[in-house]
Motif scaffolding. Structure first.
Motif, mmCIF file in Angstrom:
data_model
loop_
_atom_site.group_PDB
_atom_site.id
_atom_site.type_symbol
_atom_site.label_atom_id
_atom_site.label_comp_id
_atom_site.label_asym_id
_atom_site.label_seq_id
_atom_site.Cartn_x
_atom_site.Cartn_y
_atom_site.Cartn_z
ATOM 1 N N GLY A 32 -0.957 -2.207 17.986
ATOM 2 C CA GLY A 32 -0.726 -2.493 16.582
ATOM 3 C C GLY A 32 0.704 -2.267 16.119
ATOM 4 N N ILE A 33 1.658 -2.350 17.036
ATOM 5 C CA ILE A 33 3.055 -2.107 16.669
ATOM 6 C C ILE A 33 3.929 -3.344 16.842
ATOM 7 N N TYR A 34 3.334 -4.481 17.139
ATOM 8 C CA TYR A 34 4.115 -5.674 17.457
ATOM 9 C C TYR A 34 5.024 -6.078 16.297
ATOM 10 N N ASP A 39 10.255 -6.175 13.545
ATOM 11 C CA ASP A 39 10.992 -5.925 12.307
ATOM 12 C C ASP A 39 12.081 -4.875 12.516
ATOM 13 N N SER A 40 11.775 -3.843 13.282
ATOM 14 C CA SER A 40 12.769 -2.795 13.541
ATOM 15 C C SER A 40 13.941 -3.311 14.361
ATOM 16 N N ILE A 41 13.666 -4.191 15.297
ATOM 17 C CA ILE A 41 14.748 -4.741 16.134
ATOM 18 C C ILE A 41 15.584 -5.737 15.342
ATOM 19 N N LEU A 42 14.918 -6.632 14.625
ATOM 20 C CA LEU A 42 15.645 -7.675 13.896
ATOM 21 C C LEU A 42 16.437 -7.125 12.713
ATOM 22 N N PHE A 44 17.585 -3.921 12.411
ATOM 23 C CA PHE A 44 18.000 -2.590 12.843
ATOM 24 C C PHE A 44 19.093 -2.005 11.949
ATOM 25 N N PHE A 45 20.070 -2.811 11.600
ATOM 26 C CA PHE A 45 21.220 -2.293 10.848
ATOM 27 C C PHE A 45 20.944 -2.115 9.359
ATOM 28 N N SER A 46 19.817 -2.636 8.876
ATOM 29 C CA SER A 46 19.516 -2.445 7.455
ATOM 30 C C SER A 46 19.003 -1.030 7.166
ATOM 31 N N ASP A 47 18.331 -0.423 8.137
ATOM 32 C CA ASP A 47 17.842 0.951 7.990
ATOM 33 C C ASP A 47 17.921 1.627 9.358
ATOM 34 N N ILE A 48 19.124 1.965 9.751
ATOM 35 C CA ILE A 48 19.373 2.454 11.114
ATOM 36 C C ILE A 48 18.573 3.718 11.419
ATOM 37 N N LYS A 49 18.543 4.657 10.496
ATOM 38 C CA LYS A 49 17.892 5.943 10.754
ATOM 39 C C LYS A 49 16.402 5.780 11.062
ATOM 40 N N ASN A 50 15.656 5.089 10.203
ATOM 41 C CA ASN A 50 14.215 4.917 10.415
ATOM 42 C C ASN A 50 13.920 4.015 11.615
ATOM 43 N N PHE A 52 15.795 3.631 14.254
ATOM 44 C CA PHE A 52 16.104 4.392 15.461
ATOM 45 C C PHE A 52 14.996 5.399 15.763
ATOM 46 N N LYS A 53 14.488 6.058 14.716
ATOM 47 C CA LYS A 53 13.390 7.017 14.897
ATOM 48 C C LYS A 53 12.139 6.344 15.447
ATOM 49 N N PHE A 54 11.934 5.096 15.101
ATOM 50 C CA PHE A 54 10.773 4.369 15.613
ATOM 51 C C PHE A 54 11.027 3.818 17.023
ATOM 52 N N LEU A 55 12.205 3.253 17.249
ATOM 53 C CA LEU A 55 12.481 2.577 18.518
ATOM 54 C C LEU A 55 12.822 3.531 19.664
ATOM 55 N N PHE A 56 13.473 4.648 19.376
ATOM 56 C CA PHE A 56 13.939 5.540 20.433
ATOM 57 C C PHE A 56 12.813 6.043 21.337
ATOM 58 N N PRO A 57 11.710 6.590 20.794
ATOM 59 C CA PRO A 57 10.645 7.051 21.698
ATOM 60 C C PRO A 57 9.992 5.906 22.479
ATOM 61 N N ILE A 58 9.925 4.745 21.877
ATOM 62 C CA ILE A 58 9.339 3.608 22.597
ATOM 63 C C ILE A 58 10.243 3.202 23.761
#
Length: 163
Positions: A32-34, A39-42, A44-50, A52-58
């Motif tokens: 359920g994260i597709y 959205d986080s990748i596309l 990314f620069f609009s909200d780097i902190k959040n 990054f917090k989502f993408l880094f562990p993945i």
């Protein structure tokens, strides 16, 4: 705790990346994260902190999954090919209800979607049987039926790329 769960999801996604015929995207949909991942990748620069917090562990999990399961899956595919393929076919078939649920949220399925689904299912099952019937091809040993089947699938791919 969220970091750990996303890391575990990343491990599964990373293991899916090294499997033949299985996409990591299928695992993303199952978890359920597709859409959030895209959205986080596309953006990314609009909200780097959040993001990054989502993408880094993945991403950490993906790397771990590739390293941990690369040799194990290679061993299983060579030593137990039928059983290993059956497990992954089961994973894909098991994900169909969640995919259908996700699609029905956005729009109602049209009847010709079922036709495509049944056609893809038939081609998939047929290719499993053809894999066992047709001999392994070498440049010295070419089977006419093998060339016909390959040409058919190549023409489908060519036609679908223009749709």
């Amino acid at each position: 705790m969220n970091f750990l769960f996303n890391c575990l999801k990343g491990i599964a996604i990373g293991s899916g990346a090294i499997l033949p015929g299985i996409s990591s995207g299928v695992f993303c949909v199952i978890f359920g994260i597709y859409e959030k991942l895209l959205d986080s990748i596309l953006n990314f620069f609009s909200d780097i902190k959040n993001n990054f917090k989502f993408l880094f562990p993945i991403l950490i999990g993906c790397g771990i999954g590739i390293v941990l399961f690369g040799n194990l899956l290679n061993y299983c595919l060579y030593q137990f090919p039928t059983q290993t393929k059956s497990v992954f076919i089961g994973l894909i078939l098991g994900s169909i209800p969640s995919l259908l649920k996700e699609v029905h949220k956005k729009q109602k399925a049209k009847p010709f979607y079922w036709l495509f689904f049944l056609l893809a299912l038939f081609i998939g099952i047929s290719s499993i049987f053809l894999e066992n019937i047709l001999p392994i091809q070498t440049p010295e040993n070419v089977n006419f039926l093998y060339l016909v089947v390959c040409g058919f699938f190549m023409s489908i791919r060519y036609y679908c790329s223009w749709c």
